[in-house]
Design an enzyme around this catalytic site. Sequence first.
Site, PDB file in Angstrom:
ATOM      1  N   LYS A  52      -8.842   4.367 -11.514  1.00  9.34           N
ATOM      2  CA  LYS A  52      -8.367   5.762 -11.496  1.00  9.34           C
ATOM      3  C   LYS A  52      -7.114   5.887 -12.361  1.00  9.34           C
ATOM      4  O   LYS A  52      -6.404   4.896 -12.625  1.00  9.34           O
ATOM      5  CB  LYS A  52      -8.074   6.241 -10.077  1.00  9.34           C
ATOM      6  CG  LYS A  52      -6.928   5.516  -9.345  1.00  9.34           C
ATOM      7  CD  LYS A  52      -5.560   6.133  -9.531  1.00  9.34           C
ATOM      8  CE  LYS A  52      -4.475   5.328  -8.811  1.00  9.34           C
ATOM      9  NZ  LYS A  52      -3.136   5.489  -9.212  1.00  9.34           N
ATOM     10  N   ASP A  60      -4.728   4.361  -1.295  1.00  8.49           N
ATOM     11  CA  ASP A  60      -5.528   4.842  -2.429  1.00  8.49           C
ATOM     12  C   ASP A  60      -7.030   4.695  -2.188  1.00  8.49           C
ATOM     13  O   ASP A  60      -7.835   5.179  -2.982  1.00  8.49           O
ATOM     14  CB  ASP A  60      -5.186   4.030  -3.702  1.00  8.49           C
ATOM     15  CG  ASP A  60      -3.989   4.607  -4.441  1.00  8.49           C
ATOM     16  OD1 ASP A  60      -3.621   5.770  -4.170  1.00  8.49           O
ATOM     17  OD2 ASP A  60      -3.447   3.899  -5.309  1.00  8.49           O
TER      18      ASP A  60
HETATM   19  O1  C5P Z   1      -1.116   1.856   1.523  1.00 11.11           O
HETATM   20  P1  C5P Z   1      -0.805   0.683   0.662  1.00 11.11           P
HETATM   21  O2  C5P Z   1      -0.900  -0.620   1.410  1.00 11.11           O
HETATM   22  O3  C5P Z   1      -1.607   0.662  -0.603  1.00 11.11           O
HETATM   23  O4  C5P Z   1       0.710   0.848   0.211  1.00 11.11           O
HETATM   24  C1  C5P Z   1       1.442  -0.207  -0.363  1.00 11.11           C
HETATM   25  C2  C5P Z   1       2.915   0.113  -0.275  1.00 11.11           C
HETATM   26  O5  C5P Z   1       3.252   1.213  -1.134  1.00 11.11           O
HETATM   27  C3  C5P Z   1       3.402   0.564   1.103  1.00 11.11           C
HETATM   28  O6  C5P Z   1       3.732  -0.534   1.894  1.00 11.11           O
HETATM   29  C4  C5P Z   1       4.615   1.407   0.771  1.00 11.11           C
HETATM   30  O7  C5P Z   1       5.716   0.585   0.488  1.00 11.11           O
HETATM   31  C5  C5P Z   1       4.214   2.056  -0.538  1.00 11.11           C
HETATM   32  N1  C5P Z   1       3.643   3.412  -0.342  1.00 11.11           N
HETATM   33  C6  C5P Z   1       4.474   4.463   0.033  1.00 11.11           C
HETATM   34  N2  C5P Z   1       3.928   5.710   0.192  1.00 11.11           N
HETATM   35  C7  C5P Z   1       2.622   5.942  -0.043  1.00 11.11           C
HETATM   36  C8  C5P Z   1       1.774   4.894  -0.450  1.00 11.11           C
HETATM   37  C9  C5P Z   1       2.321   3.638  -0.591  1.00 11.11           C
HETATM   38  O8  C5P Z   1       5.682   4.280   0.241  1.00 11.11           O
HETATM   39  N3  C5P Z   1       2.147   7.184   0.101  1.00 11.11           N
END
Ligand code: C5P
Length: 283
Positions: free
Chosen positions: A8, A135
């Site tokens: 993406k 994502d």
């Molecule tokens: O959800 P995911 O594990 O992919 O997110 C990885 C990191 O990115 C989270 O631990 C956080 O630090 C950051 N993040 C965030 N806000 C979001 C998505 C991700 O702060 N909306």
Amino acid sequence: MEVPARAKLNLTLDVLGSRPDGYHDLRMVMQTIDLSDRLTLKAKEGKGICVYTNLHFLPNNEKNLAAQAALVWWETRKEPPQGLDITIDKRIPVCAGMAGGSSDAAAILRALNAMEDTPLSPMELARVGERVGSDVPYCVLGGTALAEGRGEILTPLPPLPQCWVVLCKPEFSISTPALFAKIDRVRLRCRPDTKGVIAALEAGDLAGVARRMYNVFEDALPLHRRSRVNDIKNILIQCGALGASMSGTGPTAFGLFEDKNCALEAQERLNGLGGEVFLTQTV
Ligand code: C5P
């Protein structure tokens, strides 16, 4: 079973603020592109999930997001985990802001769902993806969409008119959690015109979308990294891109082109600069 996992791009990315749960509220216009990993799933005797990839540094066990997706799937179905071999032919650059890992996870969910007699709807499957990563819901749905909240609140948008995409991932990688932590301390110079991008999508106006593309994370990059991303964007624009921006938390920068010859010229010039360069299309 073999399934593609498409990358993406962020046409826009705005960070609205931090949340008590450690995440950030986002507003992003997302677009699927044809650049994809290929995953093969093979049931095996016994328990456990093994992941085989062409990149030796990626986790080959349940730490891999693709394996986590399978575990979450069985947990949601209230079924015991099964034995599974997952082979990933990785082509999407890693740690690049293009949701490569999330897209692999989404492909696993789609594949396991397709094997069911009564499969979940794409929106129901996206809800399962929420448990794997922010994502993943978007990657399950794909296409052109507005993603809000943590990234899991999705509104499908009119498709971006088909165009060529040239993208370049510089040699360095960016840590997503580190950049999210930094964005809270950065004074943002400007914000993307998300409404304007949505209006341009509704009008089928590719140039109108391209010239409004903007990602607030560019302001949070260390200076020397930002200048490398700017160099890529400048080359893309000089070669005739309708607009150029960074995707996700970077460092991949991309440009949208109406004309294939302009895109080919950009690809050639960026090849001379180093990094991973791709010419692909929107899906
Ligand atoms: O959800 P995911 O594990 O992919 O997110 C990885 C990191 O990115 C989270 O631990 C956080 O630090 C950051 N993040 C965030 N806000 C979001 C998505 C991700 O702060 N909306």
